[in-house]
Write a protein that holds these residues in place. Structure first.
Motif, mmCIF file in Angstrom:
data_model
loop_
_atom_site.group_PDB
_atom_site.id
_atom_site.type_symbol
_atom_site.label_atom_id
_atom_site.label_comp_id
_atom_site.label_asym_id
_atom_site.label_seq_id
_atom_site.Cartn_x
_atom_site.Cartn_y
_atom_site.Cartn_z
ATOM 1 N N ASP A 1 0.852 -1.185 0.000
ATOM 2 C CA ASP A 1 0.000 0.000 0.000
ATOM 3 C C ASP A 1 0.889 1.238 0.000
ATOM 4 O O ASP A 1 2.116 1.154 -0.073
ATOM 5 N N ARG A 2 0.283 2.408 0.095
ATOM 6 C CA ARG A 2 1.057 3.646 -0.010
ATOM 7 C C ARG A 2 1.968 3.864 1.189
ATOM 8 O O ARG A 2 2.874 4.703 1.138
ATOM 9 N N ASN A 3 1.737 3.109 2.270
ATOM 10 C CA ASN A 3 2.604 3.225 3.441
ATOM 11 C C ASN A 3 3.763 2.230 3.420
ATOM 12 O O ASN A 3 4.564 2.196 4.356
ATOM 13 N N GLY A 4 3.817 1.408 2.369
ATOM 14 C CA GLY A 4 4.910 0.450 2.264
ATOM 15 C C GLY A 4 4.634 -0.886 2.921
ATOM 16 O O GLY A 4 5.520 -1.744 2.981
ATOM 17 N N ARG A 5 3.421 -1.080 3.392
ATOM 18 C CA ARG A 5 3.047 -2.367 3.981
ATOM 19 C C ARG A 5 2.316 -3.206 2.931
ATOM 20 O O ARG A 5 1.622 -2.663 2.070
ATOM 21 N N ALA A 6 2.456 -4.510 3.037
ATOM 22 C CA ALA A 6 1.837 -5.407 2.058
ATOM 23 C C ALA A 6 1.162 -6.557 2.788
ATOM 24 O O ALA A 6 1.629 -7.004 3.844
ATOM 25 N N GLU A 7 0.067 -7.034 2.197
ATOM 26 C CA GLU A 7 -0.682 -8.136 2.810
ATOM 27 C C GLU A 7 -1.453 -8.880 1.730
ATOM 28 O O GLU A 7 -1.945 -8.271 0.779
ATOM 29 N N ARG A 8 -1.505 -10.197 1.894
ATOM 30 C CA ARG A 8 -2.300 -11.021 0.976
ATOM 31 C C ARG A 8 -2.921 -12.161 1.769
ATOM 32 O O ARG A 8 -2.254 -12.803 2.572
ATOM 33 N N SER A 9 -4.206 -12.400 1.541
ATOM 34 C CA SER A 9 -4.911 -13.523 2.160
ATOM 35 C C SER A 9 -5.496 -14.398 1.067
ATOM 36 O O SER A 9 -6.120 -13.903 0.125
ATOM 37 N N GLU A 10 -5.271 -15.681 1.214
ATOM 38 C CA GLU A 10 -5.821 -16.663 0.278
ATOM 39 C C GLU A 10 -6.319 -17.839 1.087
ATOM 40 O O GLU A 10 -5.532 -18.613 1.627
ATOM 41 N N GLY A 11 -7.635 -17.957 1.196
ATOM 42 C CA GLY A 11 -8.187 -18.951 2.099
ATOM 43 C C GLY A 11 -7.799 -18.603 3.527
ATOM 44 O O GLY A 11 -8.014 -17.485 3.986
ATOM 45 N N ASP A 12 -7.207 -19.566 4.219
ATOM 46 C CA ASP A 12 -6.790 -19.334 5.604
ATOM 47 C C ASP A 12 -5.347 -18.855 5.714
ATOM 48 O O ASP A 12 -4.880 -18.558 6.820
ATOM 49 N N LEU A 13 -4.648 -18.774 4.591
ATOM 50 C CA LEU A 13 -3.266 -18.292 4.608
ATOM 51 C C LEU A 13 -3.223 -16.771 4.528
ATOM 52 O O LEU A 13 -3.885 -16.160 3.695
ATOM 53 N N ARG A 14 -2.427 -16.175 5.426
ATOM 54 C CA ARG A 14 -2.202 -14.730 5.386
ATOM 55 C C ARG A 14 -0.700 -14.477 5.358
ATOM 56 O O ARG A 14 0.050 -15.040 6.150
ATOM 57 N N ILE A 15 -0.271 -13.631 4.421
ATOM 58 C CA ILE A 15 1.127 -13.211 4.349
ATOM 59 C C ILE A 15 1.144 -11.697 4.485
ATOM 60 O O ILE A 15 0.370 -10.990 3.819
ATOM 61 N N ALA A 16 1.999 -11.195 5.337
ATOM 62 C CA ALA A 16 2.090 -9.752 5.562
ATOM 63 C C ALA A 16 3.553 -9.358 5.699
ATOM 64 O O ALA A 16 4.378 -10.142 6.174
ATOM 65 N N SER A 17 3.877 -8.138 5.264
ATOM 66 C CA SER A 17 5.260 -7.672 5.317
ATOM 67 C C SER A 17 5.316 -6.152 5.346
ATOM 68 O O SER A 17 4.396 -5.465 4.873
ATOM 69 N N ASN A 18 6.423 -5.636 5.892
ATOM 70 C CA ASN A 18 6.676 -4.198 5.870
ATOM 71 C C ASN A 18 8.074 -3.890 5.325
ATOM 72 O O ASN A 18 8.613 -2.811 5.587
ATOM 73 N N VAL A 19 8.673 -4.848 4.590
ATOM 74 C CA VAL A 19 10.055 -4.654 4.142
ATOM 75 C C VAL A 19 10.186 -3.441 3.215
ATOM 76 O O VAL A 19 11.215 -2.736 3.225
#
Length: 220
Positions: free
Chosen positions: A159-177
């Motif tokens: 997103d515009r703040n540099g954070r990222a997230e993806r959910s697919e079913g019950d899997l969630r991946i998130a990052s702020n790198v």
């Protein structure tokens, strides 16, 4: 003519009363022994588990997280896999005392130095009631990590703040790198991270906290 008076033998003392006393005493002793044995048996028996314990310990089919690990794996299974790789993890456990007032609640954390996404870093594996639910990674080189993460997870959009997230079913991946390597992130000394989570166990852990978290520990 003399008269002979026939005298009866003196009556023998009756044994009925002492016998009754002995029987009563024996019955009292047997009764006390039975009560004592029953009390000791109750003390030795563990208290029954909470009715919802099974709901918070059930092991379902896991989903792939990262580095070959899957959710719902046990602490021993993960530790054994790490040992096969020649890696030893520090183990921390927080366990509520057992009580019939709430279900089992044990949190385990394995933490270790690990190479992932092209760089060395620190990995933590979190377990709720002996089931892996989250892997967190703090890379030493956030720039390399960000590039590798974009290659492995092209659908992970920041997103515009540099954070990222993806959910697919019950899997969630998130990052702020991406935030961590930006000028803003560097000025704020933002610590980079990547998370892989099974949201089923996240919800289960949060549900336990909402229902039982306020119940005090039993007295030692």
């Amino acid at each position: 003519m003399s008269l002979l008076t026939e005298q009866a033998d003196p009556p023998e003392p009756s044994t009925a009363a002492p016998m009754r006393k002995r029987v009563a005493w024996v019955l009292m002793v047997v009764g006390l022994c039975s009560v004592t044995a029953g009390a000791l048996a109750l003390i030795g028996q563990p208290e029954p588990p909470h009715a919802e314990t099974a709901a918070y310990t059930d092991r379902q089919s896991g989903i792939a997280l990262t580095a070959g690990f899957a959710s719902y794996q046990s602490v021993d299974a993960v530790a054994a896999r790490l040992a096969e790789q020649g890696v030893e993890a520090a183990h921390r456990r927080i366990a509520r005392p057992t009580s019939p007032r709430y279900p089992m609640h044990v949190l385990d954390t394995l933490s270790l130095d690990y190479a992932l996404l092209g760089t060395k870093g620190r990995m933590t594996l979190e377990f709720f009631n002996d089931r892996l639910y989250e892997i967190g990674y703090t890379p030493e080189d956030a720039s390399i990590c960000a590039a590798e993460l974009k290659h492995e997870e092209p659908q992970l959009r920041r997103d515009r703040n540099g954070r990222a997230e993806r959910s697919e079913g019950d899997l969630r991946i998130a990052s702020n790198v991406d935030l961590a390597i930006s000028s803003v992130g560097r000025s704020l000394r933002t610590e980079p991270y990547v998370l892989w989570q099974d949201q089923r166990l996240i919800r289960e852990r949060n549900d336990w906290d909402a229902k039982f978290g306020a119940i005090p520990f039993p007295a030692p």
